[in-house]
Design a protein around this motif. Structure first.
Motif, short mmCIF file in Angstrom:
data_model
loop_
_atom_site.label_atom_id
_atom_site.label_comp_id
_atom_site.label_asym_id
_atom_site.label_seq_id
_atom_site.Cartn_x
_atom_site.Cartn_y
_atom_site.Cartn_z
N LEU A 122 0.82 -1.21 0.00
CA LEU A 122 0.00 0.00 0.00
C LEU A 122 0.85 1.26 0.00
O LEU A 122 0.56 2.23 -0.70
N MET A 123 1.92 1.26 0.81
CA MET A 123 2.81 2.43 0.87
C MET A 123 3.45 2.67 -0.49
O MET A 123 3.50 3.80 -0.97
N ARG A 124 3.95 1.60 -1.08
CA ARG A 124 4.68 1.75 -2.36
C ARG A 124 3.75 2.19 -3.48
O ARG A 124 4.16 2.94 -4.36
N SER A 125 2.49 1.73 -3.42
CA SER A 125 1.59 2.11 -4.53
C SER A 125 0.97 3.49 -4.30
O SER A 125 0.49 4.11 -5.24
N SER A 126 0.97 4.00 -3.07
CA SER A 126 0.31 5.29 -2.81
C SER A 126 1.27 6.46 -2.74
O SER A 126 0.87 7.60 -2.91
N ILE A 127 2.53 6.18 -2.40
CA ILE A 127 3.47 7.28 -2.17
C ILE A 127 4.65 7.15 -3.14
O ILE A 127 5.26 6.09 -3.25
N ALA A 128 4.91 8.25 -3.83
CA ALA A 128 5.90 8.19 -4.91
C ALA A 128 7.34 8.19 -4.39
O ALA A 128 8.26 7.77 -5.09
N LEU A 129 7.57 8.65 -3.17
CA LEU A 129 8.94 8.72 -2.64
C LEU A 129 9.53 7.33 -2.43
O LEU A 129 8.78 6.39 -2.16
N PRO A 130 10.85 7.21 -2.51
CA PRO A 130 11.47 5.92 -2.18
C PRO A 130 11.12 5.53 -0.74
O PRO A 130 11.23 6.36 0.17
N ALA A 131 10.66 4.30 -0.55
CA ALA A 131 10.25 3.84 0.79
C ALA A 131 11.20 2.75 1.26
O ALA A 131 11.53 1.83 0.51
N PHE A 132 11.63 2.85 2.50
CA PHE A 132 12.54 1.85 3.07
C PHE A 132 11.87 1.16 4.25
O PHE A 132 11.34 1.82 5.15
N PHE A 133 11.90 -0.16 4.22
CA PHE A 133 11.37 -1.00 5.31
C PHE A 133 12.51 -1.87 5.81
O PHE A 133 13.38 -2.27 5.03
N PRO A 134 12.49 -2.22 7.09
CA PRO A 134 13.55 -3.11 7.58
C PRO A 134 13.37 -4.52 7.01
O PRO A 134 12.25 -4.93 6.72
N ALA A 135 14.48 -5.25 6.88
CA ALA A 135 14.38 -6.68 6.61
C ALA A 135 13.58 -7.27 7.77
O ALA A 135 13.59 -6.71 8.88
N LEU A 136 12.90 -8.37 7.53
CA LEU A 136 12.01 -8.95 8.53
C LEU A 136 12.67 -9.08 9.91
O LEU A 136 12.07 -8.75 10.93
N ARG A 137 13.92 -9.52 9.94
CA ARG A 137 14.57 -9.75 11.24
C ARG A 137 14.89 -8.45 11.98
O ARG A 137 15.23 -8.48 13.16
N TYR A 138 14.78 -7.31 11.29
CA TYR A 138 15.04 -6.02 11.96
C TYR A 138 13.76 -5.20 12.18
O TYR A 138 13.83 -4.04 12.55
N CYS A 139 12.59 -5.79 11.90
CA CYS A 139 11.33 -5.08 12.18
C CYS A 139 11.07 -5.08 13.67
O CYS A 139 10.77 -4.06 14.27
N GLY A 140 11.19 -6.24 14.30
CA GLY A 140 10.98 -6.34 15.74
C GLY A 140 12.22 -5.88 16.49
O GLY A 140 13.18 -5.36 15.89
N ASP A 141 12.19 -6.05 17.81
CA ASP A 141 13.30 -5.57 18.63
C ASP A 141 14.59 -6.33 18.32
O ASP A 141 14.60 -7.55 18.19
N ASN A 142 15.67 -5.58 18.18
CA ASN A 142 16.98 -6.15 17.88
C ASN A 142 18.04 -5.16 18.33
O ASN A 142 17.72 -4.03 18.70
N ALA A 143 19.28 -5.58 18.33
CA ALA A 143 20.34 -4.68 18.81
C ALA A 143 21.11 -4.04 17.66
O ALA A 143 21.85 -3.08 17.87
N ALA A 144 20.91 -4.54 16.44
CA ALA A 144 21.60 -3.93 15.29
C ALA A 144 21.12 -2.48 15.13
O ALA A 144 21.90 -1.58 14.84
N MET A 145 19.82 -2.28 15.34
CA MET A 145 19.28 -0.91 15.21
C MET A 145 19.83 -0.01 16.32
O MET A 145 20.01 1.20 16.11
N ILE A 146 20.11 -0.59 17.49
CA ILE A 146 20.66 0.18 18.62
C ILE A 146 22.10 0.61 18.27
O ILE A 146 22.49 1.77 18.46
N ALA A 147 22.86 -0.34 17.74
CA ALA A 147 24.25 -0.04 17.36
C ALA A 147 24.28 0.99 16.23
O ALA A 147 25.10 1.92 16.23
N ALA A 148 23.37 0.83 15.26
CA ALA A 148 23.34 1.73 14.10
C ALA A 148 23.05 3.17 14.54
O ALA A 148 23.72 4.12 14.13
N TYR A 149 22.04 3.30 15.39
CA TYR A 149 21.68 4.64 15.86
C TYR A 149 22.79 5.20 16.75
O TYR A 149 23.12 6.40 16.67
#
Ligand code: KG4
Ligand code: ZN
Length: 354
Positions: free
Chosen positions: A288-315
């Protein structure tokens, strides 16, 4: 922070202990998540004291294992990033105390990280796009606890522009799943049962439908589904359940897309959209996001959608970069500040700011 490359991230805010090693803010060298879901299952929800004790049990071996998988030693780390809040206080304290001790012993900077903001960086893990092509961006964190829309001027500048006035989107998925007798976590179950269902079978009410309002609202939708379920004459058939799931999901996700579409209209300078948190795993949302909004959209890989520590290290990497010289984090460290529970929306700690 010149030459800052390898960050150890640690997460312990709820019912997942996680450790990760990330290079340059987006290359994941190792990311491990020890989930406590099964431990809490008999209680029907997360028991804070049990969560804290389980974090304490697994945190050290998990960190050691992450370093092994990444092929690095403690001495190779440039900094330690730790979730400071929001979350369960006992659970947070285990991670924070561990990370503090580790950083102090190693003489490395300790970077306190806001968990909700960190989710956004989950969408950028492994992404090789120049910052100027991403920012300013509109970032939506849509999880079990938050439905927050931010305008971000850079990887560390978060301005909250809208959030839910009642339930979070993921929470609504979980509650509706429960009403329909589906398992937990409910979001994935609803998505599965929605496949093959008719999205128009049960006309759903449109919450906060005024275009001028960017806030989200989900409790009315949950109540509506509760009434639909209560009015059913016979036990709900599999086909009827699919229809209810499909209709509910379409409206719950449709609201996110409508609000984001309006935000894009209001913030024409946005170069991309980032969607993160547990609900970002939903494939229909991505469609729905990709078909409604023209801007490039970024979603996490499935394993980084839920809680993880890679996002903590990245930020943590981006916070350290933004703060400048890495050593100042340690020299000016206000160690007590790192133990404070929740430092509030839109406010970040910087070295010595307390
Ligand atoms: O970010 P997360 O793992 O945990 C926090 O809330 O911090 O998000 C969990 C939420 C749950 O409410 C879950 O039902 C929802 O994300 N979720 C989904 C899907 N997978 C997980 N919601 C909709 N569709 C999905 N496929
Ligand atoms: Zn989370």
């Amino acid at each position: 922070m010149a030459g800052l490359l390898i960050i150890l991230g640690i997460e312990s805010s709820c019912d997942e202990t996680a450790a990760a090693v990330v290079e340059d803010g987006h290359r994941v060298m190792a990311s491990l998540v020890a989930s406590q879901t099964e431990i809490h299952m008999p209680f029907g929800g997360v028991v804070p004291e049990v969560a804290a004790r389980e974090h304490l049990r697994v945190i050290d071996p998990l960190v050691q294992q992450a370093l092994n998988e990444a092929g690095v030693k403690f001495a190779d780390l440039d900094a330690v990033a730790i979730t400071q809040g929001p979350g369960l206080i006992g659970a947070l304290l285990v991670g924070v105390a561990y990370a503090k001790g580790l950083a102090l012993a190693l003489g490395k900077p300790l970077i306190p990280v806001d968990h909700v903001h960190a989710h956004v960086h989950g969408a950028l893990l492994g992404v090789e796009v120049a910052a100027r092509d991403l920012f300013p961006t509109l970032a939506l964190v849509v999880s079990g606890g938050h439905t927050n829309l931010y305008r971000m001027g850079s990887p560390t500048e978060f301005a909250l522009i809208a959030s839910s006035i009642d339930d979070a989107c993921g929470e609504c998925f979980d509650k509706v799943a429960k009403l329909l007798g589906l398992g937990y976590p409910g979001g994935a179950e609803i998505e599965r049962h929605a496949k093959g269902g008719n999205v128009k079978a049960v006309p759903m009410p449109r919450m906060v439908s005024e275009r001028a309002r960017l806030e989200f609202s989900y409790s009315g939708l949950k109540t509506f589904v509760a009434n639909v379920v209560a009015a059913e004459q016979a036990p709900i058939s599999a086909a009827r359940r699919s229809d209810i799931c499909a209709s509910f999901q379409e409206e719950a996700l449709g609201q996110l897309v409508r609000k984001l579409t309006e935000a894009v209209r209001r913030y024409p300078e946005a170069r991309s959209i980032l969607v993160a948190g547990g609900v970002a795993a939903n494939q229909r949302l991505q469609e729905l996001m990709r078909s409604s909004i023209a801007l490039p959209a970024f979603f996490p890989a499935l394993r980084y959608c839920g809680d993880n520590a890679a996002m903590i290290a990245a930020y943590g990497y981006h916070l350290a970069r933004a703060a400048g010289d890495g050593n100042s984090w340690l020299a000016n460290a206000d160690w007590d500040a790192y133990s404070r529970y929740d430092f509030g929306e839109g406010k970040e700690l910087s070295p010595g700011s307390g």
